[in-house]
Design an enzyme around this catalytic site. Structure first.
Site, PDB file in Angstrom:
ATOM      1  N   PRO A   1       3.258   4.241  -2.923  1.00 13.39           N
ATOM      2  CA  PRO A   1       3.838   5.261  -3.814  1.00 13.39           C
ATOM      3  C   PRO A   1       3.832   4.777  -5.262  1.00 13.39           C
ATOM      4  CG  PRO A   1       5.273   4.822  -1.923  1.00 13.39           C
ATOM      5  CD  PRO A   1       4.195   3.775  -1.910  1.00 13.39           C
ATOM      6  N   GLU A   2       3.297   5.596  -6.140  1.00 12.99           N
ATOM      7  CA  GLU A   2       3.314   5.270  -7.562  1.00 12.99           C
ATOM      8  C   GLU A   2       4.328   6.161  -8.263  1.00 12.99           C
ATOM      9  OE1 GLU A   2       0.270   3.868  -9.810  1.00 12.99           O
ATOM     10  OE2 GLU A   2      -1.153   3.487  -8.201  1.00 12.99           O
TER      11      GLU A   2
ATOM     12  N   ARG B   1       6.160  -0.698   6.795  1.00 13.08           N
ATOM     13  CA  ARG B   1       5.862  -2.096   6.429  1.00 13.08           C
ATOM     14  C   ARG B   1       7.076  -2.856   5.898  1.00 13.08           C
ATOM     15  NH1 ARG B   1       0.295  -2.246   3.225  1.00 13.08           N
ATOM     16  NH2 ARG B   1       0.699  -4.469   3.465  1.00 13.08           N
TER      17      ARG B   1
END
Ligand SMILES: [Zn+2]
Length: 271
Positions: free
Chosen positions: A2-3, A110
């Site tokens: 995600p940016e 993750r």
């Protein structure tokens, strides 16, 4: 990963559902994220009203009268709004259940994400205190970058991805903005004119604005337990297009490594 646009879209997507609502329950299913989720979080925010939400860099900030909660999506995290009591899946590690029977749920396969308590002076926290200006704020100007870049030998790519210089510009949007500005990612930051920095800043803002606007069309994806997170595919010029024809000159795009990160660019159009 995600940016900034995904985090901004997440903020806009969840805010209307939970702002000014009271937290009923803090549910920690897996405390071992990038850092442990504080065990005393229930005492700090249960029965407190979420007064407002904001974003700083790629951090979501949830503000309560007792202090501020930080949520970071890490490499693979996403947040959705669900009905309270919805059965949890394997990677649903953290949840805030509100008294109006809606929850926000953090899913993070993750586990590089984070849920941290920042207390009453959130911007003094080490994660936030050293961050440079927001790319979409008026503080980021061509002149600002030009002044900061003087005598810098580091590449322009690493320079604008340095969170102390400017926050929240990740690999994707860095590559896109440099392409649109016609600047080679390998050029030394100190060897770029003021005029080119002005063009670059305009392209950074345009690229991020466009991504946020496109993300806005998928806001409904934040609602519902089986919807995918609201990340969005979009038309990218260089990122992920190694070897494919440049959209401006048709020559094959080149891939290099810079500071262990992949960079794709056009050696013909970017100088
Ligand atoms: Zn080209």
């Amino acid at each position: 990963m995600p940016e900034l646009p995904e985090v901004e879209t997440t903020l806009q997507g969840i805010s209307p559902h939970i702002k000014k609502q009271r937290v009923n329950k803090v549910i920690i299913r897996q405390p071992k994220l990038r850092w442990p989720i504080p065990a005393d979080l229930p005492q700090l925010i249960e029965q407190q009203i979420l007064t407002s939400l904001s974003r700083r860099a790629k951090y979501l900030l949830l503000h309560f009268n007792t202090g501020t909660l930080l949520i970071h999506l890490g490499m693979s995290g996403s947040i959705r709004i669900i009905a309270a009591g919805t059965v949890a899946a394997k990677h649903d590690h953290f949840e805030l259940e509100f008294t109006h029977q809606k929850s926000i749920r953090l899913t993070d396969p993750r586990r590089f994400g984070a849920v941290l308590w920042l207390g009453k002076e959130p911007y003094q926290h080490p994660l936030l205190s050293k961050l440079g200006p927001e790319p979409l704020s008026t503080s980021l100007t061509g002149d600002y970058l030009y002044q900061k870049s003087k005598d810098k030998k580091v590449s322009i790519k690493q320079f604008i991805m340095n969170q102390v210089i400017v926050t929240g510009i990740g690999n994707i949007y860095c590559a896109e903005a440099l392409f649109l500005a016609g600047i080679s990612p390998t050029r030394a930051a100190g060897n770029i004119s003021l005029k080119r920095y002005q063009i670059l800043v305009a392209q950074i803002k345009k690229t991020l604005d466009l991504a946020i606007a496109q993300g806005g069309t998928s806001l409904r994806d934040f609602v519902g337990s089986d919807g995918k997170p609201g990340y969005f595919k979009q038309e990218l010029s260089v990122y992920g297009r190694t070897g494919l024809p440049c959209k401006q000159c048709n020559k094959a795009l080149t891939e290099i490594k810079q500071a262990q990160r992949t960079t794709v660019y056009c050696t013909h159009c970017q100088t």
